[in-house]
Scaffold this motif. Structure first.
Motif, PDB file in Angstrom:
ATOM      1  N   ASN A   1      16.746  16.289   4.958  1.00  0.00           N
ATOM      2  CA  ASN A   1      15.653  15.620   4.620  1.00  0.00           C
ATOM      3  C   ASN A   1      15.196  15.439   6.310  1.00  0.00           C
ATOM      4  O   ASN A   1      14.717  14.229   6.852  1.00  0.00           O
ATOM      5  CB  ASN A   1      15.544  14.351   3.770  1.00  0.00           C
ATOM      6  CG  ASN A   1      16.057  14.963   2.576  1.00  0.00           C
ATOM      7  OD1 ASN A   1      16.415  16.110   1.785  1.00  0.00           O
ATOM      8  ND2 ASN A   1      15.876  13.888   2.236  1.00  0.00           N
ATOM      9  N   ASN A   2      15.943  16.337   6.929  1.00  0.00           N
ATOM     10  CA  ASN A   2      15.332  15.983   8.686  1.00  0.00           C
ATOM     11  C   ASN A   2      13.530  16.463   8.773  1.00  0.00           C
ATOM     12  O   ASN A   2      14.063  17.483   9.314  1.00  0.00           O
ATOM     13  CB  ASN A   2      16.629  16.167   9.955  1.00  0.00           C
ATOM     14  CG  ASN A   2      16.503  15.675  10.594  1.00  0.00           C
ATOM     15  OD1 ASN A   2      15.157  15.640  11.338  1.00  0.00           O
ATOM     16  ND2 ASN A   2      17.173  15.579  11.638  1.00  0.00           N
ATOM     17  N   ARG A   3      12.620  15.332   9.255  1.00  0.00           N
ATOM     18  CA  ARG A   3      11.525  16.146   9.166  1.00  0.00           C
ATOM     19  C   ARG A   3      11.354  16.722  10.047  1.00  0.00           C
ATOM     20  O   ARG A   3      11.161  17.610  10.658  1.00  0.00           O
ATOM     21  CB  ARG A   3      10.358  15.647   8.367  1.00  0.00           C
ATOM     22  CG  ARG A   3       9.295  16.155   8.393  1.00  0.00           C
ATOM     23  CD  ARG A   3       7.892  15.229   7.810  1.00  0.00           C
ATOM     24  NE  ARG A   3       6.639  15.769   7.664  1.00  0.00           N
ATOM     25  CZ  ARG A   3       5.599  15.168   7.447  1.00  0.00           C
ATOM     26  NH1 ARG A   3       6.032  14.182   7.093  1.00  0.00           N
ATOM     27  NH2 ARG A   3       5.144  15.495   7.553  1.00  0.00           N
TER      28      ARG A   3
ATOM     29  N   TYR B   1      11.664  19.002  -0.033  1.00  0.00           N
ATOM     30  CA  TYR B   1      13.083  19.507   0.263  1.00  0.00           C
ATOM     31  C   TYR B   1      12.946  21.080  -0.552  1.00  0.00           C
ATOM     32  O   TYR B   1      13.219  21.736  -0.106  1.00  0.00           O
ATOM     33  CB  TYR B   1      14.028  18.627   0.518  1.00  0.00           C
ATOM     34  CG  TYR B   1      13.241  18.095   1.960  1.00  0.00           C
ATOM     35  CD1 TYR B   1      13.400  18.748   3.604  1.00  0.00           C
ATOM     36  CD2 TYR B   1      12.791  16.757   1.459  1.00  0.00           C
ATOM     37  CE1 TYR B   1      12.937  17.330   4.477  1.00  0.00           C
ATOM     38  CE2 TYR B   1      12.009  15.484   2.885  1.00  0.00           C
ATOM     39  CZ  TYR B   1      12.156  16.677   4.630  1.00  0.00           C
ATOM     40  OH  TYR B   1      11.466  15.524   5.540  1.00  0.00           O
ATOM     41  N   LYS B   2      13.474  20.203  -1.774  1.00  0.00           N
ATOM     42  CA  LYS B   2      13.596  21.008  -2.671  1.00  0.00           C
ATOM     43  C   LYS B   2      13.202  22.667  -2.831  1.00  0.00           C
ATOM     44  O   LYS B   2      13.986  23.654  -2.162  1.00  0.00           O
ATOM     45  CB  LYS B   2      13.867  20.607  -3.934  1.00  0.00           C
ATOM     46  CG  LYS B   2      15.316  21.406  -4.653  1.00  0.00           C
ATOM     47  CD  LYS B   2      14.754  20.701  -6.180  1.00  0.00           C
ATOM     48  CE  LYS B   2      15.725  21.791  -7.270  1.00  0.00           C
ATOM     49  NZ  LYS B   2      15.675  21.100  -8.919  1.00  0.00           N
ATOM     50  N   LYS B   3      11.874  22.455  -2.745  1.00  0.00           N
ATOM     51  CA  LYS B   3      11.682  22.831  -2.725  1.00  0.00           C
ATOM     52  C   LYS B   3      10.921  24.103  -0.931  1.00  0.00           C
ATOM     53  O   LYS B   3      11.289  25.660  -1.358  1.00  0.00           O
ATOM     54  CB  LYS B   3       9.600  23.002  -2.561  1.00  0.00           C
ATOM     55  CG  LYS B   3       8.333  24.333  -3.075  1.00  0.00           C
ATOM     56  CD  LYS B   3       7.316  24.120  -3.409  1.00  0.00           C
ATOM     57  CE  LYS B   3       6.345  24.939  -3.787  1.00  0.00           C
ATOM     58  NZ  LYS B   3       5.300  24.361  -4.252  1.00  0.00           N
ATOM     59  N   MET B   4      11.428  23.275  -0.714  1.00  0.00           N
ATOM     60  CA  MET B   4      11.384  23.926   0.991  1.00  0.00           C
ATOM     61  C   MET B   4      12.582  25.057   1.172  1.00  0.00           C
ATOM     62  O   MET B   4      13.165  25.952   1.775  1.00  0.00           O
ATOM     63  CB  MET B   4      11.292  22.732   1.910  1.00  0.00           C
ATOM     64  CG  MET B   4      11.333  23.756   4.050  1.00  0.00           C
ATOM     65  SD  MET B   4      10.772  22.863   4.255  1.00  0.00           S
ATOM     66  CE  MET B   4      11.814  21.042   4.566  1.00  0.00           C
ATOM     67  N   GLY B   5      13.634  24.371   0.256  1.00  0.00           N
ATOM     68  CA  GLY B   5      15.216  25.067   0.182  1.00  0.00           C
ATOM     69  C   GLY B   5      14.491  26.452   0.107  1.00  0.00           C
ATOM     70  O   GLY B   5      15.042  27.249  -0.342  1.00  0.00           O
TER      71      GLY B   5
ATOM     72  N   LEU C   1       5.107  21.617   5.102  1.00  0.00           N
ATOM     73  CA  LEU C   1       6.002  20.243   6.251  1.00  0.00           C
ATOM     74  C   LEU C   1       4.801  19.261   6.808  1.00  0.00           C
ATOM     75  O   LEU C   1       4.632  18.236   7.221  1.00  0.00           O
ATOM     76  CB  LEU C   1       6.308  20.617   7.754  1.00  0.00           C
ATOM     77  CG  LEU C   1       8.377  21.579   6.900  1.00  0.00           C
ATOM     78  CD1 LEU C   1       8.914  21.987   8.521  1.00  0.00           C
ATOM     79  CD2 LEU C   1       8.511  19.996   7.230  1.00  0.00           C
ATOM     80  N   VAL C   2       3.358  20.193   7.332  1.00  0.00           N
ATOM     81  CA  VAL C   2       2.185  19.544   7.884  1.00  0.00           C
ATOM     82  C   VAL C   2       1.678  18.805   6.963  1.00  0.00           C
ATOM     83  O   VAL C   2       1.654  17.647   7.063  1.00  0.00           O
ATOM     84  CB  VAL C   2       1.437  20.561   7.590  1.00  0.00           C
ATOM     85  CG1 VAL C   2      -0.341  19.742   7.846  1.00  0.00           C
ATOM     86  CG2 VAL C   2       1.378  21.676   8.658  1.00  0.00           C
TER      87      VAL C   2
END
Lengths: 594, 166
Positions: free
Chosen positions: B112-114, B76-80, B68-69
Motif C-alpha cells: 500500500n505504498n502509494r 490496491y487489490k484491483k491495482m494488483g 492512483l490519481v
C-alpha cells in the motif's frame, strides 16, 4: 493423427495479448484451439459443448470470474483437467491453484515447450479417474459408458448408510431449491485440500450431515461440524458438496436420456431440472451392479409392451382403480394402459396402441423410481435408490408371475416374459436391494405411492390387489396429496411410517375389501407367507394395518421384495399413475423418443 | 540485386536494433519466441501481437493512473490485478523491463505504498513509450525490408529467397 495431435484445448484469458500468443503456440503444437477472453463465456461454452474439450488453460486473474472459481466449476462439472497460468507465480497463489484442483500452473510467459506437454494432463486425469472409479465412484462426464457402473457403486455405497438415510428423511426439506444457488454463492476462495479420499463411510457421514441440515441449507462449515472428522477441512467438504450436488444433477441428466423416472429427490411438482433421475438412476444402477438382472428389466418391458390393453376410461383415475378392484373382469388389466393413461392424459385408447404401451413400460420404471416424497420427510435421493430397486424388483416379480396367468387369458405375447421372470426372482437377493437394511427403500415405496397415486393392480383379471395403489382412495381421492399425507408425514423410515401409512392403507384396504378377488389373489400366490406383515417398509406398515386382508399382505411382500420368492407375489400388473406434472409428461414424451 | 542488398541492410538494422533492446534489458528472449511463432499461417503474427499488447497495456496504464490519481484511492487489490495482467502480457511478448517494473510496482502496491506506486507508474509509462517507439521503428524497418526483398521472418531464412524484382 497421433495422440496429442488434435487435442482440444480451450484457452481462457482476459489478456488478449496472451490469448493470441497462446493460440498460436497451441496451434503450432497441432492442438485444436478455442480461445475465450471471458471466464463466464468459457464456462457456458464448456457447458454447452460438453465433451468437446480435453483440457482447459485458464488465466488466474480475470475480471468476470476468478480463475480459481472457473477451475473449480470446470473440475466439478466437466471433470476436465485445468491448467492455470498467470504471471503471478507467488507460492500462495500456485498453492491455491493446486488446492482448487489445477493439474498444472504455468507462469507467464508460457513457453511453447510447456504447452507441448500438456496432453499428459489429459492422460493422467483419465487414468486417475479410472482409479477413482474403483474406489469411490467419482463422476465422470466424459465417459458415459462408464457411468452406469459408477453410479451403481455410488448408489450402493450410499445405500449402505441406513442411518444416514434415516436422518436424511427426517431432516430433508424440500429438495426444490437444490443447488445452483450455492454453487455460485460459494466463496471463490474456497480451497480444496489436495485430495481426500471419500470413502464410503466418509461419504455416508457426509450425506447424513447434509440431510440433517437439509440439502438446501447445507453449508460446508456446518456439514464439517456435523461430520466431525479429524483432518477434514471445510474445503474438502465444500468441494465434495458441490460434487455431490452436481452428481445429483447429472443423474437427472442421465435419467432423461434413459427415460425415466422423475427424481425421487425432487418433489413431483418441481421442474424438470430437478426431476432428477435418482430413481432412474437406481434402476440403472441396480441393473449395472447386477442386482437387477438385465432380464428382469427386459422382462418388465416386454411384459408391459406385450400386454394387450384393456379399455379403461382414461379420464377417470378412480374409475380405473375401482374397476380394477371390482372387476374380476379382465377389463382393467393392462398395466401399461393404466399407467400410461394418467400420465399422458390421453384417451383410453392409448393403452391399446402399442407404441404407447411401450412408453408405459418405461413409465413403470419411472414410477418406481420416481416418486419423490414431497413432505418434509422427503427421502434422500440415495435412499430412494434403494427403495426403487426394491420396488422395481418386487414389481417385476409380480409382473412376471402374472404373466403366466395372463398368458392363459389370451395374450400370447406375454408368454415370452415368463421365463425371464423366473430368473429374475432368484437373482435378486434381498441383500442386493438392501431392502432389509434400508427402511428407506420401503419409504421410497411409500413416497412412491403417495405422489404417484400409483395403482398397481393385478394384471390378471381375477386378482385385484392394489398393493401399490394404496394411496388411491376408492372414495375418489385421486389427489396424490391425500396419499402423500399418509405416507409423507414423518417422512422418516419404516417405523414412523406406520402411522402415516395408515391413512393410505385404509384407503387401500377399502379398495381391497371392495374387491372380492383380493383374498383370492392372496390365496393364489403359492409362496405367500402370512408373516409378511413384518416388513419394515412402508409396505410393512401398510400390511400391518391391513394385515387382515390378503392383498395387503401381498403388499408387504412387495416391500420386502427381494427376499420373497417370486411365487409369493400375486399378480400386480396395473400401474395406475395419476399425475399431472408436466415434467412427468415431458419425461414420458422423451421416453417415447428414446 | 541492389534491392536485395538493401534488404540485407535493413535486416542488419533490425538486428542491430534488437540487440540494442536486448542489451538494454528492454526485451528478452521471449520476443524471439514470439518471432519463432510467426509462420505462413500468420505472417504478421509478431506485429499483430505487439499491437494488441500496446493497445491493451495503454488501457491498463491509464486504468492504473486513474486508480492512483484518485485521492481516496485504496483499491490496491484491483491495482494488483491490473498489474498482473500487464505483467503477464509484457512478459509474454518479452518486454522484460516493463514486467520488471510491474514486479516492483506490485510490491509497492502490496505494501500500500502509494508514492512508490506512483513512481513505478511513471517508470512504466516511460518504458511503455520507449518500447513502443523502438518496436515501431523495428516494424517499420521490417516492412521496408519486406517490400525491398520480399524476405520476411524468420530471420534465419534471410538468404534463401532471392529478391523478387518486378
Amino acid at each position: 493423427m497421433e495422440f496429442p495431435v488434435g487435442l482440444r484445448v480451450l484457452v481462457v484469458d482476459d489478456d488478449v495479448t496472451c490469448l493470441k500468443i497462446m493460440e498460436q503456440m497451441l496451434r503450432r503444437c497441432l492442438y485444436r484451439v478455442t480461445t475465450c477472453s471471458q471466464a463466464t463465456v468459457a464456462l457456458s461454452l464448456l457447458r454447452e459443448k460438453r465433451g468437446c474439450f480435453d483440457v482447459v488453460l485458464s488465466d488466474v486473474h480475470m475480471p468476470d470470474m476468478d480463475g480459481f472459481k472457473l477451475l473449480e466449476l470446470v473440475g466439478l462439472e466437466m471433470d476436465l483437467p485445468v491448467i492455470m497460468m498467470s504471471a503471478d507465480g507467488r507460492t500462495n497463489l500456485v498453492m491455491r491453484g493446486i488446492r482448487h484442483g489445477a493439474c498444472d500452473y504455468l507462469i507467464k510467459p508460457v513457453r511453447e515447450e510447456e504447452l507441448k506437454n500438456i496432453w499428459q494432463h489429459v492422460v493422467r486425469k483419465k487414468k486417475n479417474e479410472n482409479k477413482e472409479h474403483e474406489h469411490s465412484g467419482s463422476l465422470d462426464d466424459n465417459d458415459r459408458h462408464k457411468r452406469g457402473s459408477d453410479d451403481a457403486e455410488y448408489a450402493s455405497s450410499v445405500n449402505e448408510g441406513a442411518e444416514g438415510l434415516l436422518k436424511i428423511q427426517k431432516k430433508r426439506r424440500d429438495a426444490k431449491e437444490e443447488d445452483d444457488g450455492e454453487l455460485e454463492n460459494d466463496d471463490p476462495s474456497t480451497a480444496k485440500k489436495p485430495r481426500v479420499v471419500w470413502s464410503v463411510e466418509l461419504h455416508q457421514q457426509f450425506v447424513s450431515a447434509v440431510n440433517q441440515l437439509g440439502i438446501d441449507k447445507a453449508v460446508p462449515k456446518r456439514i464439517l461440524e456435523l461430520m466431525n472428522v479429524p483432518g477434514l477441512t471445510r474445503e474438502n467438504v465444500a468441494s465434495h458438496l458441490q460434487k455431490f450436488r452436481l452428481y445429483l444433477k447429472r443423474l437427472s441428466g442421465v435419467a432423461q436420456q434413459q427415460g425415466g423416472m422423475p427424481n425421487t429427490y425432487c418433489g413431483p411438482l418441481e421442474q424438470n431440472g430437478n426431476h432428477s433421475s435418482l430413481g432412474r438412476f437406481d434402476i440403472q444402477a441396480l441393473a449395472a451392479s447386477g442386482q437387477i438382472p438385465p432380464q428382469t428389466l427386459a422382462a418388465l418391458h416386454a411384459e408391459l409392451l406385450g400386454r394387450p390393453t384393456g379399455t379403461l376410461s382414461p379420464a377417470m383415475d378412480q374409475r380405473l382403480l375401482q374397476a380394477t378392484l371390482k372387476g374380476p373382469a379382465g377389463i382393467s388389466v393392462d398395466h401399461g394402459v393404466a399407467f400410461s393413461q394418467p400420465l399422458i392424459r390421453c384417451p383410453s385408447n392409448i393403452s391399446k396402441q402399442f407404441p404407447q404401451t411401450t412408453i408405459a413400460a418405461e413409465d413403470v420404471n419411472m414410477a418406481l423410481g420416481g416418486w419423490p416424497s414431497n413432505g418434509p420427510g422427503t427421502v434422500g435421493p440415495i435412499n430412494t435408490l434403494g427403495g426403487l430397486g426394491a420396488q422395481s424388483g418386487s414389481i417385476l416379480m409380480g409382473m412376471l408371475q402374472q404373466q403366466p396367468k395372463q398368458t392363459i387369458q389370451s395374450e400370447p405375447s406375454r408368454s415370452i416374459n415368463v421365463q425371464p421372470s423366473c430368473l429374475v426372482v432368484p437373482a435378486q437377493p434381498s441383500s442386493s436391494f438392501q431392502a432389509g437394511k434400508n427402511p428407506a427403500s420401503l419409504n421410497q415405496n411409500c413416497s412412491f405411492g403417495r405422489n404417484s397415486a400409483i395403482n398397481y393392480s393385478l394384471l390378471s383379471p381375477q386378482s385385484n390387489n392394489i398393493s401399490f395403489g394404496t394411496g388411491q382412495v376408492p372414495d375418489g381421492n385421486l389427489k396424490s396429496s391425500t396419499v402423500l399425507n399418509g405416507y409423507s408425514g414423518p417422512g422418516s423410515i419404516s417405523p414412523s411410517m406406520s402411522s402415516c401409512s395408515i391413512n393410505a392403507d385404509n384407503s387401500a384396504t377399502r379398495q381391497l375389501q371392495n374387491s372380492p378377488f383380493a383374498s383370492s389373489a392372496a390365496g393364489q400366490s403359492p409362496g405367500f407367507s402370512p408373516n409378511v406383515s413384518d416388513t419394515q417398509g412402508s409396505y410393512s406398515t401398510n400390511s400391518g394395518q391391513v394385515l387382515d386382508q390378503g392383498p395387503l399382505r401381498n403388499l408387504g411382500f412387495v416391500g420386502k421384495g427381494s427376499s420373497i420368492p417370486s411365487s409369493v407375489y400375486p399378480h400386480y400388473t396395473k400401474f395406475f399413475i395419476k399425475r399431472s406434472d408436466e415434467c412427468f409428461l415431458r419425461i414420458v414424451l422423451a421416453e417415447r423418443n428414446f | 540485386m541492389l534491392l536485395g542488398l538493401g534488404a540485407n541492410q535493413l535486416l542488419a538494422d533490425m538486428n542491430r536494433l534488437l540487440s540494442l533492446l536486448f542489451h538494454q534489458g528492454v526485451l528478452d528472449e521471449q520476443f524471439l519466441e514470439l518471432q519463432q511463432l510467426q509462420d505462413d499461417s500468420s505472417p504478421n503474427f509478431v506485429y499483430d501481437v505487439v499491437n494488441i499488447y500496446f493497445n491493451e497495456s495503454e488501457k491498463l496504464l491509464s486504468n492504473l493512473r486513474g486508480l492512483l490519481v484518485d485521492k481516496e484511492f485504496s483499491d490496491y487489490k484491483k491495482m494488483g490485478k491490473h498489474l498482473n495482467q500487464l505483467m503477464g502480457s509484457s512478459s509474454s511478448i518479452g518486454a522484460k523491463r516493463i514486467s520488471n517494473i510491474c514486479l516492483a510496482f506490485r510490491a509497492a502496491s502490496d505494501q500500500n505504498n502509494r508514492p512508490a506506486c506512483l513512481r513505478a507508474l511513471e517508470m512504466l509509462e516511460n518504458e511503455y513509450c520507449y518500447l513502443n517507439n523502438k518496436l515501431h521503428e523495428f516494424f517499420q524497418i521490417e516492412q521496408q525490408r519486406v517490400l525491398a526483398g520480399g524476405v520476411r521472418y524468420p530471420i534465419q531464412q534471410q538468404q534463401q529467397q532471392p529478391p523478387q524484382q518486378q
